[in-house]
Design a protein around this motif. Sequence first.
Motif, PDB file in Angstrom:
ATOM      1  N   UNK A  52     -12.850  -8.110 -20.733  1.00  0.00           N
ATOM      2  CA  UNK A  52     -12.335  -8.474 -19.411  1.00  0.00           C
ATOM      3  C   UNK A  52     -12.146  -7.225 -18.572  1.00  0.00           C
ATOM      4  N   UNK A  53     -12.516  -7.306 -17.319  1.00  0.00           N
ATOM      5  CA  UNK A  53     -12.380  -6.174 -16.408  1.00  0.00           C
ATOM      6  C   UNK A  53     -11.687  -6.637 -15.138  1.00  0.00           C
ATOM      7  N   UNK A  54     -11.073  -5.701 -14.457  1.00  0.00           N
ATOM      8  CA  UNK A  54     -10.478  -6.022 -13.163  1.00  0.00           C
ATOM      9  C   UNK A  54     -11.599  -6.421 -12.210  1.00  0.00           C
ATOM     10  N   UNK A  55     -11.318  -7.383 -11.378  1.00  0.00           N
ATOM     11  CA  UNK A  55     -12.305  -7.855 -10.424  1.00  0.00           C
ATOM     12  C   UNK A  55     -12.595  -6.778  -9.385  1.00  0.00           C
ATOM     13  N   UNK A  56     -13.851  -6.716  -8.940  1.00  0.00           N
ATOM     14  CA  UNK A  56     -14.173  -5.795  -7.857  1.00  0.00           C
ATOM     15  C   UNK A  56     -14.169  -6.526  -6.519  1.00  0.00           C
ATOM     16  N   UNK A  57     -13.665  -7.772  -6.517  1.00  0.00           N
ATOM     17  CA  UNK A  57     -13.545  -8.555  -5.295  1.00  0.00           C
ATOM     18  C   UNK A  57     -12.158  -9.183  -5.237  1.00  0.00           C
ATOM     19  N   UNK A  58     -11.652  -9.298  -4.019  1.00  0.00           N
ATOM     20  CA  UNK A  58     -10.415 -10.032  -3.793  1.00  0.00           C
ATOM     21  C   UNK A  58     -10.631 -10.994  -2.642  1.00  0.00           C
ATOM     22  N   UNK A  59      -9.891 -12.069  -2.674  1.00  0.00           N
ATOM     23  CA  UNK A  59      -9.893 -13.053  -1.591  1.00  0.00           C
ATOM     24  C   UNK A  59      -8.561 -12.895  -0.883  1.00  0.00           C
ATOM     25  N   UNK A  60      -8.601 -12.625   0.430  1.00  0.00           N
ATOM     26  CA  UNK A  60      -7.388 -12.377   1.201  1.00  0.00           C
ATOM     27  C   UNK A  60      -7.269 -13.353   2.358  1.00  0.00           C
ATOM     28  N   UNK A  61      -6.042 -13.759   2.618  1.00  0.00           N
ATOM     29  CA  UNK A  61      -5.731 -14.519   3.815  1.00  0.00           C
ATOM     30  C   UNK A  61      -4.954 -13.599   4.739  1.00  0.00           C
ATOM     31  N   UNK A  62      -5.342 -13.587   6.004  1.00  0.00           N
ATOM     32  CA  UNK A  62      -4.627 -12.820   7.020  1.00  0.00           C
ATOM     33  C   UNK A  62      -3.943 -13.822   7.930  1.00  0.00           C
ATOM     34  N   UNK A  63      -2.608 -13.746   7.954  1.00  0.00           N
ATOM     35  CA  UNK A  63      -1.795 -14.627   8.783  1.00  0.00           C
ATOM     36  C   UNK A  63      -1.477 -13.924  10.093  1.00  0.00           C
ATOM     37  N   UNK A  64      -1.779 -14.562  11.201  1.00  0.00           N
ATOM     38  CA  UNK A  64      -1.411 -14.048  12.514  1.00  0.00           C
ATOM     39  C   UNK A  64      -0.211 -14.867  12.975  1.00  0.00           C
ATOM     40  N   UNK A  65       0.917 -14.181  13.125  1.00  0.00           N
ATOM     41  CA  UNK A  65       2.186 -14.825  13.451  1.00  0.00           C
ATOM     42  C   UNK A  65       2.696 -14.259  14.774  1.00  0.00           C
ATOM     43  N   UNK A  66       3.149 -15.135  15.663  1.00  0.00           N
ATOM     44  CA  UNK A  66       3.790 -14.661  16.881  1.00  0.00           C
ATOM     45  C   UNK A  66       5.294 -14.855  16.726  1.00  0.00           C
ATOM     46  N   UNK A  67       6.035 -13.752  16.823  1.00  0.00           N
ATOM     47  CA  UNK A  67       7.494 -13.772  16.713  1.00  0.00           C
ATOM     48  C   UNK A  67       8.096 -13.624  18.103  1.00  0.00           C
ATOM     49  N   UNK A  68       9.173 -14.366  18.344  1.00  0.00           N
ATOM     50  CA  UNK A  68       9.848 -14.300  19.642  1.00  0.00           C
ATOM     51  C   UNK A  68      11.299 -14.742  19.472  1.00  0.00           C
ATOM     52  N   UNK A  69      11.987 -14.850  20.575  1.00  0.00           N
ATOM     53  CA  UNK A  69      13.375 -15.327  20.571  1.00  0.00           C
ATOM     54  C   UNK A  69      13.492 -16.590  21.419  1.00  0.00           C
ATOM     55  N   UNK A  70      12.648 -17.550  21.137  1.00  0.00           N
ATOM     56  CA  UNK A  70      12.643 -18.824  21.866  1.00  0.00           C
ATOM     57  C   UNK A  70      13.551 -19.870  21.223  1.00  0.00           C
ATOM     58  N   UNK A  71      14.176 -19.518  20.098  1.00  0.00           N
ATOM     59  CA  UNK A  71      15.089 -20.438  19.429  1.00  0.00           C
ATOM     60  C   UNK A  71      14.424 -21.635  18.773  1.00  0.00           C
ATOM     61  N   UNK A  83     -13.267 -12.407   1.973  1.00  0.00           N
ATOM     62  CA  UNK A  83     -13.525 -11.895   0.626  1.00  0.00           C
ATOM     63  C   UNK A  83     -13.890 -10.430   0.776  1.00  0.00           C
ATOM     64  N   UNK A  84     -13.182  -9.579   0.062  1.00  0.00           N
ATOM     65  CA  UNK A  84     -13.387  -8.140   0.173  1.00  0.00           C
ATOM     66  C   UNK A  84     -13.957  -7.574  -1.122  1.00  0.00           C
ATOM     67  N   UNK A  85     -14.895  -6.698  -0.979  1.00  0.00           N
ATOM     68  CA  UNK A  85     -15.488  -5.964  -2.087  1.00  0.00           C
ATOM     69  C   UNK A  85     -14.724  -4.650  -2.246  1.00  0.00           C
ATOM     70  N   UNK A  86     -14.482  -4.228  -3.461  1.00  0.00           N
ATOM     71  CA  UNK A  86     -13.797  -2.966  -3.732  1.00  0.00           C
ATOM     72  C   UNK A  86     -14.462  -1.824  -2.971  1.00  0.00           C
ATOM     73  N   UNK A  87     -13.648  -1.061  -2.236  1.00  0.00           N
ATOM     74  CA  UNK A  87     -14.141   0.116  -1.534  1.00  0.00           C
ATOM     75  C   UNK A  87     -14.762  -0.144  -0.176  1.00  0.00           C
ATOM     76  N   UNK A  88     -14.716  -1.381   0.293  1.00  0.00           N
ATOM     77  CA  UNK A  88     -15.297  -1.670   1.601  1.00  0.00           C
ATOM     78  C   UNK A  88     -14.262  -2.359   2.494  1.00  0.00           C
ATOM     79  N   UNK A  89     -14.489  -2.286   3.797  1.00  0.00           N
ATOM     80  CA  UNK A  89     -13.607  -2.928   4.771  1.00  0.00           C
ATOM     81  C   UNK A  89     -14.350  -4.087   5.424  1.00  0.00           C
ATOM     82  N   UNK A  90     -13.598  -5.133   5.733  1.00  0.00           N
ATOM     83  CA  UNK A  90     -14.163  -6.278   6.447  1.00  0.00           C
ATOM     84  C   UNK A  90     -13.515  -6.344   7.829  1.00  0.00           C
ATOM     85  N   UNK A  91     -14.306  -6.619   8.872  1.00  0.00           N
ATOM     86  CA  UNK A  91     -13.724  -6.780  10.204  1.00  0.00           C
ATOM     87  C   UNK A  91     -12.871  -8.042  10.256  1.00  0.00           C
ATOM     88  N   UNK A  92     -11.780  -7.988  11.027  1.00  0.00           N
ATOM     89  CA  UNK A  92     -10.864  -9.112  11.148  1.00  0.00           C
ATOM     90  C   UNK A  92     -10.958  -9.747  12.524  1.00  0.00           C
TER      91      UNK A  92
END
Length: 143
Positions: free
Chosen positions: A9-28, A62-71
């Motif tokens: 067994x080896x560590x994966x060279x890929x990860x699956x990521x979720x990027x959450x875009x959250x808007x924070x405010x004081x609207x109650x 999905x990200x490959x080890x050592x590389x960047x993905x545009x968001x």
Amino acid sequence: MALAAVAPAQASDKVRCDVLTIEASNRGQGIDAALAEHTAVLTKAPFSSFNTFKLVSRQGYELQLGTAAPLALPAPMGGALAFNSESGGRLDLTLTITRPQLKPVTVRGSAKPGSPFFAAGFKSSGGTWIFGVICNRSELINH
């Protein structure tokens, strides 16, 4: 009798990521139900200065080890997410946010698979953007 070789067994060279875009405010308006699992984090400093958190989008990458993905981030921002390494059961990631005529902001995060890290402080038209990143090793994902 035939014997089959089994690869270690080896560590994966890929990860699956979720990027959450959250808007924070004081609207109650409280915390969006889609963010309920992050309530403990969002109610502590530095996020406790807000009382409204709205999930604007949740995008998977999905990200490959050592590389960047545009968001895909709210205009006019851009960004990238990189999977740098895995060590001691933690994923090392770099989130870069770009904004017109401003220096890029780079946030390095280390988290256990399934645990989020957050970057905040980017002005939105109605408050402040918060970006959450949650990653898992690709072999842990049920398709």
